[in-house]
Design a protein around this motif. Structure first.
Motif, PDB file in Angstrom:
ATOM      1  N   GLY A   9       0.730  -1.405   0.053  1.00  0.00           N
ATOM      2  CA  GLY A   9      -0.079   0.129  -0.014  1.00  0.00           C
ATOM      3  C   GLY A   9       0.759   1.246  -0.134  1.00  0.00           C
ATOM      4  N   PHE A  10       2.050   1.169   0.547  1.00  0.00           N
ATOM      5  CA  PHE A  10       2.812   2.626   0.856  1.00  0.00           C
ATOM      6  C   PHE A  10       3.415   2.510  -0.666  1.00  0.00           C
ATOM      7  N   ASN A  11       3.854   1.501  -1.426  1.00  0.00           N
ATOM      8  CA  ASN A  11       4.326   1.775  -2.738  1.00  0.00           C
ATOM      9  C   ASN A  11       3.315   2.555  -3.592  1.00  0.00           C
ATOM     10  N   TYR A  12       2.163   1.691  -3.675  1.00  0.00           N
ATOM     11  CA  TYR A  12       1.015   2.402  -4.470  1.00  0.00           C
ATOM     12  C   TYR A  12       0.733   3.832  -4.116  1.00  0.00           C
ATOM     13  N   GLY A  13       0.707   4.369  -2.845  1.00  0.00           N
ATOM     14  CA  GLY A  13       0.569   5.586  -2.479  1.00  0.00           C
ATOM     15  C   GLY A  13       1.596   6.565  -2.790  1.00  0.00           C
ATOM     16  N   SER A  14       2.795   5.998  -2.786  1.00  0.00           N
ATOM     17  CA  SER A  14       4.161   6.905  -3.081  1.00  0.00           C
ATOM     18  C   SER A  14       4.155   7.503  -4.203  1.00  0.00           C
ATOM     19  N   TRP A  15       3.659   6.753  -5.538  1.00  0.00           N
ATOM     20  CA  TRP A  15       3.666   7.255  -6.796  1.00  0.00           C
ATOM     21  C   TRP A  15       2.655   7.812  -7.051  1.00  0.00           C
ATOM     22  N   ALA A  16       1.440   7.278  -6.631  1.00  0.00           N
ATOM     23  CA  ALA A  16       0.070   7.811  -7.002  1.00  0.00           C
ATOM     24  C   ALA A  16      -0.095   9.201  -6.452  1.00  0.00           C
ATOM     25  N   THR A  17       0.498   9.669  -5.330  1.00  0.00           N
ATOM     26  CA  THR A  17       0.258  11.162  -4.885  1.00  0.00           C
ATOM     27  C   THR A  17       0.978  12.072  -5.699  1.00  0.00           C
ATOM     28  N   ARG A  18       2.281  11.147  -6.252  1.00  0.00           N
ATOM     29  CA  ARG A  18       3.136  12.293  -6.953  1.00  0.00           C
ATOM     30  C   ARG A  18       2.871  12.391  -8.382  1.00  0.00           C
ATOM     31  N   LEU A  19       1.933  11.940  -8.757  1.00  0.00           N
ATOM     32  CA  LEU A  19       1.586  12.000 -10.240  1.00  0.00           C
ATOM     33  C   LEU A  19       1.442  13.371 -11.039  1.00  0.00           C
ATOM     34  N   PRO A  20       1.040  14.451  -9.990  1.00  0.00           N
ATOM     35  CA  PRO A  20       1.073  15.727 -10.622  1.00  0.00           C
ATOM     36  C   PRO A  20       2.491  16.105 -10.940  1.00  0.00           C
ATOM     37  N   ALA A  21       3.462  15.803  -9.883  1.00  0.00           N
ATOM     38  CA  ALA A  21       4.741  16.026 -10.018  1.00  0.00           C
ATOM     39  C   ALA A  21       5.363  15.328 -11.058  1.00  0.00           C
ATOM     40  N   LEU A  22       5.287  14.140 -11.443  1.00  0.00           N
ATOM     41  CA  LEU A  22       5.643  13.382 -12.624  1.00  0.00           C
ATOM     42  C   LEU A  22       5.224  13.941 -13.773  1.00  0.00           C
ATOM     43  N   LYS A  23       3.915  14.305 -13.738  1.00  0.00           N
ATOM     44  CA  LYS A  23       3.296  14.843 -14.978  1.00  0.00           C
ATOM     45  C   LYS A  23       3.833  16.005 -15.428  1.00  0.00           C
ATOM     46  N   ALA A  24       4.471  16.912 -14.399  1.00  0.00           N
ATOM     47  CA  ALA A  24       5.058  18.349 -14.820  1.00  0.00           C
ATOM     48  C   ALA A  24       6.532  17.848 -15.404  1.00  0.00           C
ATOM     49  N   GLN A  25       7.166  17.025 -14.503  1.00  0.00           N
ATOM     50  CA  GLN A  25       8.711  16.509 -14.773  1.00  0.00           C
ATOM     51  C   GLN A  25       8.738  16.233 -15.977  1.00  0.00           C
ATOM     52  N   LEU A  26       7.861  15.348 -16.608  1.00  0.00           N
ATOM     53  CA  LEU A  26       8.102  14.660 -17.956  1.00  0.00           C
ATOM     54  C   LEU A  26       7.125  15.439 -18.972  1.00  0.00           C
ATOM     55  N   ASP A  27       6.719  16.471 -18.616  1.00  0.00           N
ATOM     56  CA  ASP A  27       5.764  17.370 -19.437  1.00  0.00           C
ATOM     57  C   ASP A  27       4.515  16.593 -20.280  1.00  0.00           C
ATOM     58  N   LEU A  28       3.699  15.660 -19.452  1.00  0.00           N
ATOM     59  CA  LEU A  28       2.734  14.904 -19.935  1.00  0.00           C
ATOM     60  C   LEU A  28       1.277  15.432 -20.143  1.00  0.00           C
ATOM     61  N   GLY A  29       0.575  15.098 -20.975  1.00  0.00           N
ATOM     62  CA  GLY A  29      -0.869  15.408 -21.100  1.00  0.00           C
ATOM     63  C   GLY A  29      -1.633  14.256 -20.295  1.00  0.00           C
ATOM     64  N   PRO A  30      -3.007  14.471 -19.981  1.00  0.00           N
ATOM     65  CA  PRO A  30      -3.956  13.401 -19.267  1.00  0.00           C
ATOM     66  C   PRO A  30      -3.749  12.179 -20.057  1.00  0.00           C
ATOM     67  N   ALA A  31      -3.882  12.188 -21.387  1.00  0.00           N
ATOM     68  CA  ALA A  31      -3.820  10.781 -21.918  1.00  0.00           C
ATOM     69  C   ALA A  31      -2.549   9.993 -21.861  1.00  0.00           C
ATOM     70  N   GLN A  32      -1.522  10.730 -21.531  1.00  0.00           N
ATOM     71  CA  GLN A  32      -0.164  10.269 -21.330  1.00  0.00           C
ATOM     72  C   GLN A  32      -0.058   9.465 -20.113  1.00  0.00           C
ATOM     73  N   VAL A  33      -0.701  10.400 -19.044  1.00  0.00           N
ATOM     74  CA  VAL A  33      -0.679   9.660 -17.771  1.00  0.00           C
ATOM     75  C   VAL A  33      -1.546   8.463 -17.673  1.00  0.00           C
TER      76      VAL A  33
END
Length: 363
Positions: A9-33
């Motif tokens: 559960g900690f693993n899932y939550g770690s990357w799921a809560t940082r999706l906004p930062a990952l989206k910004a870091q890689l310059d992704l659109g909603p479809a790419q996410v």
């Protein structure tokens, strides 16, 4: 054993809560996410043959070790991902490792339950939700004191390896024998098995979508800060944890049908109202109601499937995996065509589908 459920559960939550930062870091659109989440689901679905082979050859104990050791390393790689294709590859491997740990630790959990002679699986799954909650709160803290996504994932990985070091010596040395494969031709599920599978499909769509999209919804649709947006997953997981912790007693008192009919309705209507009202606080309350409503779905449908035979159980497990695979990316595609509010409206519909299916199942 509970530590491994917490770790997953900690693993899932770690990357799921940082999706906004990952989206910004890689310059992704909603479809790419959406495709990024799809990569994780593909890894999970197609890991089943690999997981079965590893369980036969290594046993559940060693599979737990390997998968739980691999996931933190993959989290670090995701934090340092230099490109979108690299992140996609990491997420495929993340799905494989997470699915392997999920199967192996549940196999150990069943053996512990048999040895103790009393049900514990619902509480083990509650600890999984607690791990997601802890990750959400840890993410909110790290965003405040250490904004770097990569360093946050390094810190999370160190914590996860520490959990594994504590849990590994305490795992059961003997793994349960795998169930025999029925020697009959494959047949499509029908009747109760079909409705059980549909409930499992809808349940995993709701769970996966809440884990993956709450932070983005609160940030993009309500204007919440990244730190506040991480609380969306916390609201969902805290109510799910409480409901799962009490779930065995509730099921004994009211029965599976009542829990799923009431829970699916509460989750679906609550989320729909929250989306219609808009704003941060209605969204937070709606996510909490979803966690409360869908907490009993997985325990109830898997137990019912096992009682109705191998075809029903196969329908439940297969459709559940498909829901986890297709649900979160579907939300991304709907959001790309409109906005994330409409994407989460699909989740509300899936929750109401749980209540509908529960009325058709001969519990």
């Amino acid at each position: 054993m509970a530590t491994l459920f917490f770790l997953l559960g900690f693993n899932y939550g770690s990357w799921a809560t940082r999706l906004p930062a990952l989206k910004a870091q890689l310059d992704l659109g909603p479809a790419q996410v959406g495709f990024l989440l799809l990569a994780s689901g593909i890894g999970a679905v197609f890991s089943f043959p690999v997981t079965a082979t590893l369980l036969r050859r290594l046993g559940a104990q060693r599979c737990c070790w390997l998968a739980a050791a691999a996931m933190p390393a993959l989290l670090v790689l995701l934090g340092f991902a230099p490109s979108y294709p690299f992140a996609l590859a990491v997420m495929v491997m993340e799905g494989v490792a997470a699915a392997c740990l999920n199967v192996a630790m549940n196999a150990q959990g069943v053996e512990v339950e048999v040895e103790r002679g009393r049900p514990i699986m619902s509480r083990l799954h509650a600890v999984f939700s607690l791990g997601g909650l802890a990750a959400a709160l840890f993410s909110a803290l790290m965003i405040r004191v250490l904004p770097s996504l990569a360093l946050h994932f390094v810190a999370s990985a160190v914590l996860m390896w520490t959990m594994l070091a504590w849990a590994a010596p305490r795992l059961l040395p003997q793994s349960p024998e795998p169930p025999a494969t029925p020697r009959k031709r494959f047949s499509l599920p029908s009747g109760a098995a079909l409705w059980l599978g549909l409930a499992a499909l809808a349940g995993t769509v709701v769970e996966g979508s809440m884990s993956d999209w709450t932070a983005l919804y609160l940030k993009e649709r309500t204007g919440a800060s990244e730190q506040a947006a991480a609380l969306g997953l916390a609201a969902f997981t805290v109510t799910m944890f409480c409901a799962r912790w009490l779930g065995d007693g509730w099921r004994a008192r009211w029965g599976s049908a009542y829990l799923l009919k009431t829970g699916g309705s509460v989750a679906g209507v609550g989320l729909a109202v929250g989306l219609l009202l808009g704003g941060f606080w209605p969204g937070l309350v709606a996510f909490a109601l979803v966690g409360l409503g869908v907490a009993a779905v997985s325990p109830c449908v898997y137990i019912a499937g096992a009682k109705q035979g191998p075809v029903a159980l196969a329908a439940v497990t297969t459709t559940g995996a498909v829901g986890a695979l297709l649900g979160p990316p579907l939300i991304g595609f709907v959001a790309h065509a409109s906005h994330l509010g409409w994407g989460l409206a699909v989740v509300a519909g899936a929750a109401l589908l749980i209540a509908t299916a529960a009325r058709r199942i001969a519990w």
